[in-house]
Enzyme design. Structure first.
Site, PDB file in Angstrom:
ATOM      1  N   HIS A   1      83.748  31.200  63.261  1.00 18.51           N
ATOM      2  CA  HIS A   1      84.148  30.734  64.606  1.00 18.51           C
ATOM      3  C   HIS A   1      83.614  31.678  65.691  1.00 18.51           C
ATOM      4  O   HIS A   1      83.072  31.229  66.696  1.00 18.51           O
ATOM      5  CB  HIS A   1      85.681  30.712  64.748  1.00 18.51           C
ATOM      6  CG  HIS A   1      86.395  29.798  63.802  1.00 18.51           C
ATOM      7  ND1 HIS A   1      87.343  30.233  62.914  1.00 18.51           N
ATOM      8  CD2 HIS A   1      86.309  28.458  63.631  1.00 18.51           C
ATOM      9  CE1 HIS A   1      87.817  29.206  62.233  1.00 18.51           C
ATOM     10  NE2 HIS A   1      87.210  28.119  62.633  1.00 18.51           N
TER      11      HIS A   1
ATOM     12  N   LYS B   1     101.437  19.777  61.336  1.00 23.11           N
ATOM     13  CA  LYS B   1     100.566  20.487  60.387  1.00 23.11           C
ATOM     14  C   LYS B   1     101.189  21.841  60.046  1.00 23.11           C
ATOM     15  O   LYS B   1     101.617  22.576  60.945  1.00 23.11           O
ATOM     16  CB  LYS B   1      99.188  20.665  61.041  1.00 23.11           C
ATOM     17  CG  LYS B   1      98.071  20.875  60.039  1.00 23.11           C
ATOM     18  CD  LYS B   1      96.722  20.860  60.729  1.00 23.11           C
ATOM     19  CE  LYS B   1      95.660  21.512  59.852  1.00 23.11           C
ATOM     20  NZ  LYS B   1      94.355  21.565  60.501  1.00 23.11           N
TER      21      LYS B   1
ATOM     22  N   ARG C   1      78.642  22.902  60.053  1.00 26.20           N
ATOM     23  CA  ARG C   1      78.343  23.780  58.913  1.00 26.20           C
ATOM     24  C   ARG C   1      77.479  23.057  57.894  1.00 26.20           C
ATOM     25  O   ARG C   1      76.329  23.361  57.709  1.00 26.20           O
ATOM     26  CB  ARG C   1      79.641  24.271  58.268  1.00 26.20           C
ATOM     27  CG  ARG C   1      80.404  25.269  59.139  1.00 26.20           C
ATOM     28  CD  ARG C   1      81.795  25.479  58.654  1.00 26.20           C
ATOM     29  NE  ARG C   1      82.486  24.202  58.607  1.00 26.20           N
ATOM     30  CZ  ARG C   1      83.619  23.977  57.956  1.00 26.20           C
ATOM     31  NH1 ARG C   1      84.188  24.936  57.291  1.00 26.20           N
ATOM     32  NH2 ARG C   1      84.172  22.789  57.990  1.00 26.20           N
TER      33      ARG C   1
ATOM     34  N   SER D   1      88.849  28.480  57.219  1.00 32.62           N
ATOM     35  CA  SER D   1      90.103  29.241  57.271  1.00 32.62           C
ATOM     36  C   SER D   1      90.857  29.102  55.950  1.00 32.62           C
ATOM     37  O   SER D   1      91.411  30.085  55.439  1.00 32.62           O
ATOM     38  CB  SER D   1      90.966  28.740  58.428  1.00 32.62           C
ATOM     39  OG  SER D   1      90.255  28.861  59.633  1.00 32.62           O
TER      40      SER D   1
HETATM   41  N1  COA Z   1      82.992  28.668  60.899  1.00 34.63           N
HETATM   42  C1  COA Z   1      83.936  28.725  59.975  1.00 34.63           C
HETATM   43  N2  COA Z   1      84.846  27.757  59.764  1.00 34.63           N
HETATM   44  C2  COA Z   1      84.757  26.696  60.559  1.00 34.63           C
HETATM   45  C3  COA Z   1      83.795  26.549  61.544  1.00 34.63           C
HETATM   46  C4  COA Z   1      82.878  27.610  61.703  1.00 34.63           C
HETATM   47  N3  COA Z   1      81.922  27.582  62.622  1.00 34.63           N
HETATM   48  N4  COA Z   1      83.975  25.373  62.149  1.00 34.63           N
HETATM   49  C5  COA Z   1      85.018  24.793  61.568  1.00 34.63           C
HETATM   50  N5  COA Z   1      85.496  25.591  60.593  1.00 34.63           N
HETATM   51  C6  COA Z   1      86.609  25.319  59.683  1.00 34.63           C
HETATM   52  C7  COA Z   1      87.939  25.487  60.332  1.00 34.63           C
HETATM   53  O1  COA Z   1      88.446  26.796  60.177  1.00 34.63           O
HETATM   54  C8  COA Z   1      88.781  24.485  59.575  1.00 34.63           C
HETATM   55  O2  COA Z   1      89.185  25.082  58.360  1.00 34.63           O
HETATM   56  P1  COA Z   1      90.531  24.632  57.641  1.00 34.63           P
HETATM   57  O3  COA Z   1      90.462  23.145  57.447  1.00 34.63           O
HETATM   58  O4  COA Z   1      90.453  25.384  56.380  1.00 34.63           O
HETATM   59  O5  COA Z   1      91.639  25.054  58.554  1.00 34.63           O
HETATM   60  C9  COA Z   1      87.814  23.375  59.217  1.00 34.63           C
HETATM   61  O6  COA Z   1      86.541  23.952  59.304  1.00 34.63           O
HETATM   62  C10 COA Z   1      87.881  22.185  60.121  1.00 34.63           C
HETATM   63  O7  COA Z   1      87.652  22.639  61.447  1.00 34.63           O
HETATM   64  P2  COA Z   1      87.918  21.689  62.692  1.00 34.63           P
HETATM   65  O8  COA Z   1      87.267  20.377  62.461  1.00 34.63           O
HETATM   66  O9  COA Z   1      87.597  22.435  63.928  1.00 34.63           O
HETATM   67  O10 COA Z   1      89.449  21.388  62.553  1.00 34.63           O
HETATM   68  P3  COA Z   1      90.622  22.226  63.023  1.00 34.63           P
HETATM   69  O11 COA Z   1      91.789  21.797  62.204  1.00 34.63           O
HETATM   70  O12 COA Z   1      90.296  23.676  63.028  1.00 34.63           O
HETATM   71  O13 COA Z   1      90.810  21.753  64.555  1.00 34.63           O
HETATM   72  C11 COA Z   1      91.173  20.118  66.321  1.00 34.63           C
HETATM   73  C12 COA Z   1      90.897  20.391  64.843  1.00 34.63           C
HETATM   74  C13 COA Z   1      92.387  20.876  66.838  1.00 34.63           C
HETATM   75  C14 COA Z   1      89.945  20.517  67.150  1.00 34.63           C
HETATM   76  C15 COA Z   1      91.367  18.588  66.367  1.00 34.63           C
HETATM   77  O14 COA Z   1      92.309  18.215  65.386  1.00 34.63           O
HETATM   78  C16 COA Z   1      91.841  18.073  67.699  1.00 34.63           C
HETATM   79  O15 COA Z   1      91.055  17.927  68.600  1.00 34.63           O
HETATM   80  N6  COA Z   1      93.152  17.806  67.804  1.00 34.63           N
HETATM   81  C17 COA Z   1      93.782  17.265  68.995  1.00 34.63           C
HETATM   82  C18 COA Z   1      94.060  15.758  68.848  1.00 34.63           C
HETATM   83  C19 COA Z   1      92.809  14.991  69.184  1.00 34.63           C
HETATM   84  O16 COA Z   1      92.319  14.990  70.293  1.00 34.63           O
HETATM   85  N7  COA Z   1      92.266  14.328  68.145  1.00 34.63           N
HETATM   86  C20 COA Z   1      91.045  13.597  68.257  1.00 34.63           C
HETATM   87  C21 COA Z   1      91.305  12.186  68.676  1.00 34.63           C
HETATM   88  S1  COA Z   1      89.775  11.391  69.029  1.00 34.63           S
END
Ligand code: COA
Length: 166
Positions: free
Chosen positions: A23, A47, A96, A134
């Site tokens: 990140h 969550k 990724r 994560s």
């Molecule tokens: N390096 C390392 N890990 C990464 C990464 C990077 N560059 N990019 C993503 N990841 C990992 C994250 O740590 C996460 O790991 P985990 O599943 O083990 O926790 C995984 O990849 C998924 O990441 P991401 O897609 O960013 O999901 P998230 O759970 O971290 O965040 C939100 C998701 C909060 C951005 C998303 O759910 C959101 O926008 N929520 C609000 C509601 C909304 O608007 N929804 C969309 C409706 S259209």
């Protein structure tokens, strides 16, 4: 008339439970491209997370202390509404693996449909971070493996206090 969003202000959202070097690398690169980057911690009460939103905020701020144009906040509800409220014009997402693509494509299109004025911009993750997540870091920590190269020092300390090593 609707005000145009600020295309020099980007938002990078995630759960950050916890933040990893995968990140921070994206955030640092985004901070070179945009005047301001807001790192947004998504708080989803449905969550289960290891760290509280406050703990995640502290770890992110600590990890990004050297980035002057980066701020860290938390949000709940729709990400696009949060961006609108900030007036930010860009949503940065890290890609990724090819497996990320389908989900990101769906999310990007849905967000565009909700707010066409906000652009989603994808950045490829560095090859050394391509497999980090994560959950993977937490799993290694839980099982006594070495994860020190994946996370900033503050996260290492916090994980070690949750999962003490023998
Ligand atoms: N390096 C390392 N890990 C990464 C990464 C990077 N560059 N990019 C993503 N990841 C990992 C994250 O740590 C996460 O790991 P985990 O599943 O083990 O926790 C995984 O990849 C998924 O990441 P991401 O897609 O960013 O999901 P998230 O759970 O971290 O965040 C939100 C998701 C909060 C951005 C998303 O759910 C959101 O926008 N929520 C609000 C509601 C909304 O608007 N929804 C969309 C409706 S259209």
């Amino acid at each position: 008339m609707k005000a145009s969003p600020n295309y020099r202000h980007a938002v990078y959202a995630g759960s950050f439970d916890p933040v990893t070097y995968g990140h921070t690398a994206i955030i640092e690169r985004a901070a070179r491209l945009y005047d301001r980057v807001t790192v947004a911690i998504g708080v989803n009460p449905a969550k289960t997370s290891l760290f509280t939103p406050e703990e995640r905020l502290t770890m992110l701020r600590d990890a990004l202390a050297g980035c002057d144009n980066v701020d860290v906040e938390s949000f709940s509800g729709l990400l696009i509404n949060y961006c609108r409220g900030l007036g930010a014009g860009v949503l940065v997402r890290g890609l990724r693996l090819l497996t990320d693509f389908e989900y990101e494509f769906q999310l990007g299109l849905a967000n565009r449909d909700l707010e066409p004025d906000i652009e989603t911009v994808f950045m490829f993750t560095e090859s050394e971070h391509v497999y980090i997540s994560s959950s993977l870091v937490k799993e290694i920590a839980m099982n006594g493996g070495d994860y020190s190269r994946y996370v900033p020092p503050g996260v290492l300390k916090a994980l070690r206090s949750k999962y003490p090593q023998p």
